[in-house]
Design a protein around this motif. Sequence first.
Motif, PDB file in Angstrom:
ATOM      1  N   TYR A  61       0.529  -1.513   0.024  1.00  0.00           N
ATOM      2  CA  TYR A  61      -0.133   0.131   0.031  1.00  0.00           C
ATOM      3  C   TYR A  61       0.973   1.207   0.307  1.00  0.00           C
ATOM      4  O   TYR A  61       2.063   0.904   0.429  1.00  0.00           O
TER       5      TYR A  61
ATOM      6  N   SER B 149       0.198   4.897   1.783  1.00  0.00           N
ATOM      7  CA  SER B 149      -0.464   5.651   3.114  1.00  0.00           C
ATOM      8  C   SER B 149      -0.601   7.164   2.355  1.00  0.00           C
ATOM      9  O   SER B 149       0.940   7.164   2.646  1.00  0.00           O
TER      10      SER B 149
ATOM     11  N   ASP C  36      -1.659  10.142   4.185  1.00  0.00           N
ATOM     12  CA  ASP C  36      -2.531  11.047   5.102  1.00  0.00           C
ATOM     13  C   ASP C  36      -2.693  12.526   5.112  1.00  0.00           C
ATOM     14  O   ASP C  36      -1.366  13.605   4.404  1.00  0.00           O
TER      15      ASP C  36
ATOM     16  N   LYS D  47      -6.664   9.398   5.245  1.00  0.00           N
ATOM     17  CA  LYS D  47      -5.588   8.383   4.833  1.00  0.00           C
ATOM     18  C   LYS D  47      -6.064   8.161   3.713  1.00  0.00           C
ATOM     19  O   LYS D  47      -7.446   6.957   3.229  1.00  0.00           O
ATOM     20  N   TRP D  48      -5.273   8.257   2.704  1.00  0.00           N
ATOM     21  CA  TRP D  48      -6.087   7.315   0.971  1.00  0.00           C
ATOM     22  C   TRP D  48      -4.646   6.307   0.976  1.00  0.00           C
ATOM     23  O   TRP D  48      -3.617   6.531   0.842  1.00  0.00           O
ATOM     24  N   LEU D  49      -5.463   5.209   0.902  1.00  0.00           N
ATOM     25  CA  LEU D  49      -4.278   4.283   0.588  1.00  0.00           C
ATOM     26  C   LEU D  49      -4.568   3.480  -0.696  1.00  0.00           C
ATOM     27  O   LEU D  49      -5.863   3.225  -1.429  1.00  0.00           O
TER      28      LEU D  49
ATOM     29  N   GLU E  91      -3.279   0.479  -2.987  1.00  0.00           N
ATOM     30  CA  GLU E  91      -3.015  -1.064  -3.101  1.00  0.00           C
ATOM     31  C   GLU E  91      -2.289  -1.412  -4.684  1.00  0.00           C
ATOM     32  O   GLU E  91      -3.215  -0.758  -5.441  1.00  0.00           O
TER      33      GLU E  91
END
Length: 102
Positions: free
Chosen positions: A7, A9, A11, A70-72, A74
């Motif tokens: 991931y 990540s 913030d 938070k953007w994740l 994948e």
Amino acid sequence: ADAGKVYISVDVDVVNKGKQNLPCDEIGKMIADYNNGYRYSGFVVVKDDTTGFTYANITSIDPLETQGIKWLIECPEEVGESSNPLHIELSINGEKLIHTIR
């Protein structure tokens, strides 16, 4: 992340400058662009003081309030292990911001 995945990540603290509640799943879009063309879309999770994180589709930000999200994103494991170019694109309110990671 699942086996073979990682991931990215990101913030962010979001301030709702509008006069109505801002649904967290409608804040914007984040995309990772790896090696000039492999693109991966992100999703939002919301920071919650009680549970740690909660779903963006059930959370909104009140007017003039700040909310941590938070953007994740994948991606395949190669994205985290290689030295190939990587940048993220954040689109909010018709504006696109690009941040180069490497």
